[in-house]
Design a protein around this motif. Structure first.
Motif, mmCIF file in Angstrom:
data_model
loop_
_atom_site.group_PDB
_atom_site.id
_atom_site.type_symbol
_atom_site.label_atom_id
_atom_site.label_comp_id
_atom_site.label_asym_id
_atom_site.label_seq_id
_atom_site.Cartn_x
_atom_site.Cartn_y
_atom_site.Cartn_z
ATOM 1 N N LEU A 108 7.473 -92.191 -11.085
ATOM 2 C CA LEU A 108 6.422 -91.419 -10.423
ATOM 3 C C LEU A 108 6.836 -90.881 -9.063
ATOM 4 C CD1 LEU A 108 3.450 -93.817 -11.228
ATOM 5 C CD2 LEU A 108 3.774 -91.530 -12.167
ATOM 6 N N VAL A 109 7.745 -91.572 -8.407
ATOM 7 C CA VAL A 109 8.108 -91.244 -7.023
ATOM 8 C C VAL A 109 9.617 -91.055 -6.919
ATOM 9 C CG1 VAL A 109 7.974 -91.959 -4.617
ATOM 10 C CG2 VAL A 109 6.176 -92.655 -6.223
ATOM 11 N N ASP A 110 10.038 -89.917 -6.356
ATOM 12 C CA ASP A 110 11.457 -89.690 -6.101
ATOM 13 C C ASP A 110 11.876 -90.402 -4.821
ATOM 14 O OD1 ASP A 110 11.683 -88.054 -8.334
ATOM 15 O OD2 ASP A 110 11.128 -86.261 -7.205
ATOM 16 N N GLY A 111 13.156 -90.714 -4.735
ATOM 17 C CA GLY A 111 13.666 -91.431 -3.569
ATOM 18 C C GLY A 111 13.431 -90.699 -2.271
ATOM 19 N N ALA A 112 13.615 -89.370 -2.278
ATOM 20 C CA ALA A 112 13.419 -88.592 -1.058
ATOM 21 C C ALA A 112 11.969 -88.644 -0.604
ATOM 22 C CB ALA A 112 13.848 -87.142 -1.293
ATOM 23 N N GLU A 113 11.037 -88.562 -1.569
ATOM 24 C CA GLU A 113 9.620 -88.617 -1.223
ATOM 25 C C GLU A 113 9.246 -89.982 -0.678
ATOM 26 O OE1 GLU A 113 5.451 -86.932 -3.039
ATOM 27 O OE2 GLU A 113 7.028 -87.553 -4.408
ATOM 28 N N ALA A 114 9.810 -91.039 -1.263
ATOM 29 C CA ALA A 114 9.549 -92.388 -0.771
ATOM 30 C C ALA A 114 10.041 -92.548 0.660
ATOM 31 C CB ALA A 114 10.223 -93.418 -1.680
ATOM 32 N N ALA A 115 11.215 -92.007 0.955
ATOM 33 C CA ALA A 115 11.767 -92.099 2.308
ATOM 34 C C ALA A 115 10.904 -91.323 3.298
ATOM 35 C CB ALA A 115 13.201 -91.582 2.323
ATOM 36 N N ARG A 116 10.421 -90.145 2.894
ATOM 37 C CA ARG A 116 9.573 -89.359 3.793
ATOM 38 C C ARG A 116 8.237 -90.052 4.040
ATOM 39 N NH1 ARG A 116 11.334 -84.967 0.241
ATOM 40 N NH2 ARG A 116 13.076 -83.879 1.234
ATOM 41 N N PHE A 117 7.713 -90.677 3.007
ATOM 42 C CA PHE A 117 6.470 -91.437 3.175
ATOM 43 C C PHE A 117 6.663 -92.544 4.208
ATOM 44 C CE2 PHE A 117 4.336 -95.414 2.018
ATOM 45 C CZ PHE A 117 3.001 -95.052 2.138
ATOM 46 N N THR A 118 7.751 -93.296 4.070
ATOM 47 C CA THR A 118 8.010 -94.390 5.015
ATOM 48 C C THR A 118 8.185 -93.850 6.426
ATOM 49 O OG1 THR A 118 9.119 -95.594 3.222
ATOM 50 C CG2 THR A 118 9.434 -96.419 5.451
ATOM 51 N N LYS A 119 8.871 -92.724 6.562
ATOM 52 C CA LYS A 119 9.064 -92.136 7.886
ATOM 53 C C LYS A 119 7.732 -91.714 8.507
ATOM 54 C CE LYS A 119 13.516 -92.379 8.465
ATOM 55 N NZ LYS A 119 14.070 -93.300 9.518
ATOM 56 N N GLU A 120 6.790 -91.256 7.670
ATOM 57 C CA GLU A 120 5.474 -90.877 8.191
ATOM 58 C C GLU A 120 4.721 -92.119 8.673
ATOM 59 O OE1 GLU A 120 2.033 -88.635 9.162
ATOM 60 O OE2 GLU A 120 4.178 -88.216 9.025
ATOM 61 N N VAL A 121 4.806 -93.206 7.930
ATOM 62 C CA VAL A 121 4.192 -94.464 8.364
ATOM 63 C C VAL A 121 4.804 -94.912 9.694
ATOM 64 C CG1 VAL A 121 3.874 -96.914 7.814
ATOM 65 C CG2 VAL A 121 3.598 -95.187 6.015
ATOM 66 N N ILE A 122 6.115 -94.813 9.795
ATOM 67 C CA ILE A 122 6.810 -95.206 11.034
ATOM 68 C C ILE A 122 6.357 -94.328 12.194
ATOM 69 C CG2 ILE A 122 9.074 -95.230 12.164
ATOM 70 C CD1 ILE A 122 10.236 -96.063 9.430
ATOM 71 N N ARG A 123 6.249 -93.014 11.962
ATOM 72 C CA ARG A 123 5.824 -92.085 13.025
ATOM 73 C C ARG A 123 4.465 -92.482 13.589
ATOM 74 N NH1 ARG A 123 2.887 -87.341 13.910
ATOM 75 N NH2 ARG A 123 1.837 -87.567 11.891
ATOM 76 N N LEU A 124 3.561 -92.888 12.710
ATOM 77 C CA LEU A 124 2.216 -93.257 13.138
ATOM 78 C C LEU A 124 2.178 -94.617 13.827
ATOM 79 C CD1 LEU A 124 0.369 -92.045 9.927
ATOM 80 C CD2 LEU A 124 0.252 -90.977 12.185
ATOM 81 N N LEU A 125 2.989 -95.553 13.372
ATOM 82 C CA LEU A 125 2.976 -96.890 13.975
ATOM 83 C C LEU A 125 3.693 -96.916 15.324
ATOM 84 C CD1 LEU A 125 3.620 -99.184 10.857
ATOM 85 C CD2 LEU A 125 1.446 -98.700 12.000
ATOM 86 N N GLU A 126 4.716 -96.088 15.459
ATOM 87 C CA GLU A 126 5.452 -96.093 16.722
ATOM 88 C C GLU A 126 4.667 -95.405 17.843
ATOM 89 O OE1 GLU A 126 10.094 -96.506 15.357
ATOM 90 O OE2 GLU A 126 9.377 -94.516 15.922
ATOM 91 N N LYS A 127 3.803 -94.478 17.501
ATOM 92 C CA LYS A 127 2.893 -93.850 18.464
ATOM 93 C C LYS A 127 1.475 -94.006 17.915
ATOM 94 C CE LYS A 127 6.049 -92.215 21.291
ATOM 95 N NZ LYS A 127 6.147 -92.690 22.712
ATOM 96 N N PRO A 128 0.892 -95.202 18.014
ATOM 97 C CA PRO A 128 -0.366 -95.501 17.320
ATOM 98 C C PRO A 128 -1.552 -94.639 17.749
ATOM 99 C CG PRO A 128 0.201 -97.246 18.878
ATOM 100 C CD PRO A 128 1.392 -96.359 18.783
ATOM 101 N N GLU A 129 -1.456 -93.984 18.906
ATOM 102 C CA GLU A 129 -2.559 -93.109 19.304
ATOM 103 C C GLU A 129 -2.703 -91.926 18.345
ATOM 104 O OE1 GLU A 129 1.072 -91.963 21.826
ATOM 105 O OE2 GLU A 129 0.080 -93.792 21.123
ATOM 106 N N ARG A 130 -1.647 -91.618 17.594
ATOM 107 C CA ARG A 130 -1.716 -90.537 16.608
ATOM 108 C C ARG A 130 -2.714 -90.869 15.488
ATOM 109 N NH1 ARG A 130 4.832 -90.000 16.415
ATOM 110 N NH2 ARG A 130 5.073 -88.474 18.096
#
Length: 467
Positions: A439-461
């Protein structure tokens, strides 16, 4: 006449339950809605309320026995009926899964009686309609007819649910299987015979299709453990029952029906740690314990809206990918008897405090065994917080039918190279995303994780993102 109590449908997709413990004895008087038996399914453990007032005449199943949904489990009689019933009636044991399912089938145009009210058991989509009282079993109807395959008015082959399920698992078209049951109904034996006949007719050199390759896995003989020579009498055998049995079945389903792949990344939690420390007193003033999980839940919900493949399921029977426009996050909770996954629903529509309150309430219910069936079903994505007990890294097992699960781990101070090449101490945490590669390609999984990281590293987002 004594009334028969059957095992109700306790949750979506639950087909059987294990009788864990009888709460009353034969001959005891029961009030209506009084809990009388504890049942364990692959979803939840519940105490069933009595649908009638009267005397528990007989227990039809023993503790530890697994019975299918709609199978009779007890007889309840009115006080005046007890003496006559004991002398006249000898109830039959609980039927097999196939026999019970065949009894519950109603042909098109027929109806069954339930509490004196006539009602059709089939909707247009051919799913049994939820009766008003799930404990009351519809009376079986006598059917007869030629032993040839029959198609219902809306084009669906008549077959018992167990046969339909087996055909789906073996990758067989049930419309091609001749039925030997009443009115040409396809039975389990018909599916097995057809599968054997098909396998014999297939040339050895032919490349098997995916379902045919998967079929032998389901037919493997169970592994039998043998005590090493010289160690006889030095082992204790414990029956695989209750929650541990349900966990084993769920893990096997995950292993057989997903193509698991792991993606690992790390996130700098320094700013989130500081934000949580600032908000913690305000949350406590409202009676809420604010952990890191609500922030992670919120970040995952935002990311899932941007990467919907990770919020999907695969309907193998229809060969369709189901994309879900809601976010229900299951959270793995380590209870005394094993792992339970309660579900926080509609995460995308809730505030951090609402999520925190639900996380705490569900975790407490899970540990005390008080979860309701609807609180452990319907997840679209799962999170396991293995870091809460100190784990640095893990490979989470997907909670089928979810497409993915995110493992969050220990937050630890580690030296990190800063923007100006200086060494700084930061609060770091590993994220391990286990996903179904169908269901999920590796590139999409990596981008999803990066989006989670972006939000957690700057939680005001998290407060700026629209859901």
């Amino acid at each position: 006449m004594p009334k028969e109590v059957v095992l109700p449908e306790l949750a979506e997709s639950v087909v059987e339950g294990e009788i864990l413990r009888w709460l009353v004895n034969e001959g005891d008087f029961l009030k209506k809605d009084q809990p009388f038996v504890e049942v364990m399914t692959d979803k939840v453990t519940v105490e069933l309320p009595s649908p009638y007032e009267g005397v528990l005449l007989q227990k039809l199943v023993k503790e530890g026995q697994v019975v299918p949904v709609h199978a009779p489990i007890a007889l309840i009689a009115e006080p005046g009926e007890v003496a006559a019933a004991v002398g006249d009636q000898k109830p039959a044991p609980a039927p097999s899964l196939q026999a019970q399912e065949e009894r519950s089938i109603v042909e098109p145009g027929q109806v069954a009686e339930d509490d004196g009210a006539s009602l059709s058991l089939f909707k247009p989509d051919n799913k049994p309609e939820q009766v008003k009282n799930p404990f009351v079993k519809a009376a079986p109807l006598a059917v007869s007819g030629p032993s040839t395959a029959t198609v219902q008015a809306h084009g669906r082959v008549i077959a018992v649910p167990a046969a339909r399920k087996l055909a789906r698992e073996l990758g067989l078209d049930i419309a091609q299987i001749p039925g030997s049951g009443p009115n040409g109904r396809v039975r389990v034996e018909d599916v097995k015979a057809y599968a054997e006949q098909t396998s014999r007719a297939t040339p050895p050199a032919a490349a098997p299709s995916a379902p045919e390759r998967a079929a032998p896995l389901l037919g493997l003989a169970p592994v039998q453990y043998k005590t090493p020579k010289g160690y006889e009498g030095l082992e204790t055998r414990v029956p695989l029952r209750g929650l541990r049995r349900a966990i084993a079945q769920q893990m096997m389903a995950s292993h057989l029906y997903t193509v698991r792949t792991l993606s690992v990344d790390e996130v700098d939690m320094t700013e989130l740690v500081a934000l949580r420390n600032r908000l913690k007193p305000e949350a406590e003033a409202q009676g809420v314990r604010l952990s890191y999980l609500p922030f992670i839940f919120k970040a995952v919900a935002v990311a899932l809206k941007k990467f919907p493949a990770l919020n999907s399921s695969l309907d193998e029977a229809r060969q369709e990918v189901v994309l879900k426009h809601y976010v229900n996050i299951g959270m793995a909770v380590a209870a005394e008897n094993g792992l339970i996954v309660p579900v926080v629903r509609d995460v995308e529509r809730k505030s951090l405090l609402q999520i925190a309150r639900e996380v705490g309430d569900l975790a407490e219910k899970a540990r005390s065994g008080k979860l309701a069936p609807e609180e452990v079903s319907g997840s679209t994505f799962s999170i396991t917080n293995i870091g809460s007990i100190g784990a640095l890294f893990s490979f989470p097992i997907i909670n089928v039918p979810d497409a993915a699960i995110l493992g969050v781990h220990s937050i630890q101070k580690r030296p990190v190279v800063g923007e100006n090449d200086e060494i700084v101490v930061r609060q770091m945490m590993y994220l391990s995303l286990s996903f179904d590669h169908r269901l999920v390609d590796g590139a999409e999984a990596a981008r999803f994780t990066k989006e989670v990281i972006r939000l957690l590293e700057k939680p005001e987002r998290l407060f700026l993102e629209a859901l």
